[in-house]
Design an enzyme around this catalytic site. Structure first.
Site, PDB file in Angstrom:
ATOM      1  N   ARG A 249      16.149  29.070  52.785  1.00  0.00           N
ATOM      2  CA  ARG A 249      17.194  30.228  52.469  1.00  0.00           C
ATOM      3  C   ARG A 249      17.901  30.862  53.714  1.00  0.00           C
ATOM      4  O   ARG A 249      17.359  30.701  54.895  1.00  0.00           O
ATOM      5  CB  ARG A 249      15.477  31.076  52.492  1.00  0.00           C
ATOM      6  CG  ARG A 249      14.912  31.105  50.672  1.00  0.00           C
ATOM      7  CD  ARG A 249      15.754  31.754  49.834  1.00  0.00           C
ATOM      8  NE  ARG A 249      15.028  31.091  48.142  1.00  0.00           N
ATOM      9  CZ  ARG A 249      15.697  30.726  47.799  1.00  0.00           C
ATOM     10  NH1 ARG A 249      16.022  29.464  47.700  1.00  0.00           N
ATOM     11  NH2 ARG A 249      14.979  30.422  46.311  1.00  0.00           N
ATOM     12  N   GLU A 278      23.967  35.567  50.384  1.00  0.00           N
ATOM     13  CA  GLU A 278      25.068  34.811  49.388  1.00  0.00           C
ATOM     14  C   GLU A 278      26.181  36.380  47.761  1.00  0.00           C
ATOM     15  O   GLU A 278      24.980  36.599  47.655  1.00  0.00           O
ATOM     16  CB  GLU A 278      24.208  34.014  48.840  1.00  0.00           C
ATOM     17  CG  GLU A 278      23.843  32.751  49.688  1.00  0.00           C
ATOM     18  CD  GLU A 278      23.324  31.932  49.238  1.00  0.00           C
ATOM     19  OE1 GLU A 278      22.487  31.917  47.979  1.00  0.00           O
ATOM     20  OE2 GLU A 278      22.556  30.903  49.992  1.00  0.00           O
ATOM     21  N   HIS A 296      24.735  26.433  48.338  1.00  0.00           N
ATOM     22  CA  HIS A 296      23.771  26.524  47.232  1.00  0.00           C
ATOM     23  C   HIS A 296      24.173  25.861  46.458  1.00  0.00           C
ATOM     24  O   HIS A 296      23.422  25.713  45.628  1.00  0.00           O
ATOM     25  CB  HIS A 296      23.059  27.611  47.341  1.00  0.00           C
ATOM     26  CG  HIS A 296      21.188  28.504  47.195  1.00  0.00           C
ATOM     27  ND1 HIS A 296      21.168  29.301  47.277  1.00  0.00           N
ATOM     28  CD2 HIS A 296      20.833  27.335  46.988  1.00  0.00           C
ATOM     29  CE1 HIS A 296      20.302  28.923  46.999  1.00  0.00           C
ATOM     30  NE2 HIS A 296      19.869  28.086  46.990  1.00  0.00           N
TER      31      HIS A 296
HETATM   32  C1  8YV Z   1      18.179  27.309  43.056  1.00  0.00           C
HETATM   33  C2  8YV Z   1      16.635  27.270  45.346  1.00  0.00           C
HETATM   34  O1  8YV Z   1      18.383  26.397  42.089  1.00  0.00           O
HETATM   35  O2  8YV Z   1      14.762  26.559  44.087  1.00  0.00           O
HETATM   36  C3  8YV Z   1      15.354  27.218  44.960  1.00  0.00           C
HETATM   37  O3  8YV Z   1      14.372  27.780  45.345  1.00  0.00           O
HETATM   38  O4  8YV Z   1      17.007  27.626  46.136  1.00  0.00           O
HETATM   39  C4  8YV Z   1      17.993  26.806  44.065  1.00  0.00           C
HETATM   40  O5  8YV Z   1      17.822  25.288  44.384  1.00  0.00           O
HETATM   41  C5  8YV Z   1      18.817  28.469  43.138  1.00  0.00           C
HETATM   42  O6  8YV Z   1      18.222  29.884  44.102  1.00  0.00           O
HETATM   43  C6  8YV Z   1      19.257  28.870  41.534  1.00  0.00           C
HETATM   44  O7  8YV Z   1      17.589  29.985  41.592  1.00  0.00           O
END
Ligand code: 8YV
Length: 331
Positions: A249, A278, A296
């Site tokens: 993150r 983001e 991302h």
């Molecule tokens: C998600 C992610 O696809 O799953 C997670 O925690 O960070 C990503 O791979 C994205 O955040 C959409 O919800």
């Protein structure tokens, strides 16, 4: 027999973004589902209103459910089935207090996310972003033995912060694929049996990992406890030749401190798939040659996004059938 054919009222659910078509078909077959055909992000107001209008919401990690929103009276929503393994976008305690169940999608995005961490590690070490940019700009003047040299990956030490599923998948890629010794930090002790096949050594502090590693890859969850875990002090603990890789993150890294560390040579480079605000990516990062940036895309394959959607759908189905959720997030 589906709920529709039994003539029952189908649970009303909101799917906040466009999902792979097989997932949307499945959701439409089982729920009174509102889909997002144009894939346009919802406003904060629309999202808040959805808590009053729908029995369940299937959001992405970009949609935030704060304690103040979740503690309002009269909410209709009973389940938030997050389309992500991370759930730092939801105040789970406030949701639980409001009687709203929360689920996530663990397991199905492990390999694809580790692939992107590996991609960024290689891109950063080998200056791939800069190299492609200058070639595309028509600036390549031909082979030079000393211009634009990267750093070797094979045999270098990988440091992992957060040895969960994705951390382990990244460690295996580096150990088996590139002969990299692995050191790691994890809040709890990891059983040696789980990590000995890829020779990973658990160290007692984050700073120890940072000072030993040539590449540091972040795989800890987001949220208040890990916000700015990598700050100016921690960046200074890294080797000046080291690279920081972040697919977890954005908030885990103090972006301003990272920019300063990259500009002053405190560390050598960074590969980032996630950012503090983001989709905003600071201009300073976009301008730097020693940084590789991705938007991302850790889980961004059709297979994984389909499995994530199906997992969210399974949680919704279980919830409305009164069964235990396959992947409930608990406080
Ligand atoms: C998600 C992610 O696809 O799953 C997670 O925690 O960070 C990503 O791979 C994205 O955040 C959409 O919800």
């Amino acid at each position: 027999m589906s709920a529709r054919t039994q003539g029952k009222r189908l649970p009303k659910i909101l799917v906040t973004r466009k999902l792979p078509s097989s997932v949307e078909q499945d959701l439409t077959a089982h729920f009174d589902a509102t889909l997002n055909e144009t894939d346009s992000p919802l406003t904060k107001e629309q999202l808040e209103q959805a808590l009053y209008d729908y029995d369940g919401i299937l959001p992405t990690a970009a949609e935030k459910f704060s304690a103040s929103v979740l503690s309002k009276p009269g909410l209709k929503c009973r389940i938030i089935a997050n389309f992500a393994v991370g759930y730092d976008n939801i105040d789970v305690e406030a949701a639980t207090n409001a009687g709203i169940s929360v689920s996530n999608t663990p397991g199905v995005l492990t390999n694809c996310t580790a692939d992107i961490a590996m991609t960024l590690l290689l891109m950063s070490a080998r200056r791939a972003s800069f190299s492609e940019r200058y070639l595309r700009k028509g600036e390549w003047a031909g082979f030079s033995p000393t211009f634009n040299l990267g750093t070797r990956v094979t045999g270098k030490t990988l440091g992992i912060i957060g040895m969960g599923r994705i951390g382990k998948a990244m460690a295996k890629r580096c150990y088996f694929g590139f002969g990299m010794p692995v050191v790691f930090y994890n809040r709890s002790r990891i059983d040696l049996e789980e990590t000995k096949s890829f020779g990973a050594v658990q160290l007692n502090s984050i700073d120890q990992v940072l000072s030993e590693a040539d590449f540091v890859s972040l795989h800890c969850p987001g949220g208040p406890t890990t916000r700015h875990l990598i700050n100016a002090h921690r960046l200074a603990a890294m080797k000046p030749t080291a690279h920081l890789i972040n697919t977890s993150r954005g908030e885990v890294v103090d972006e301003i401190a990272l920019i300063a560390a990259l500009q002053t040579g405190t560390i050598a480079g960074a590969g980032l798939d996630v950012f503090e605000e983001e989709p905003k990516v600071p201009k300073a990062l976009r301008n730097m040659d020693n940084v590789s940036l991705l938007p991302h895309i850790g889980s961004g394959t059709l297979e994984t996004r389909t499995e994530m959607g199906m997992k969210a759908a399974d949680n919704l189905k279980a919830f409305f059938a009164g069964k235990p959720l396959p992947s409930q997030v608990k406080i």
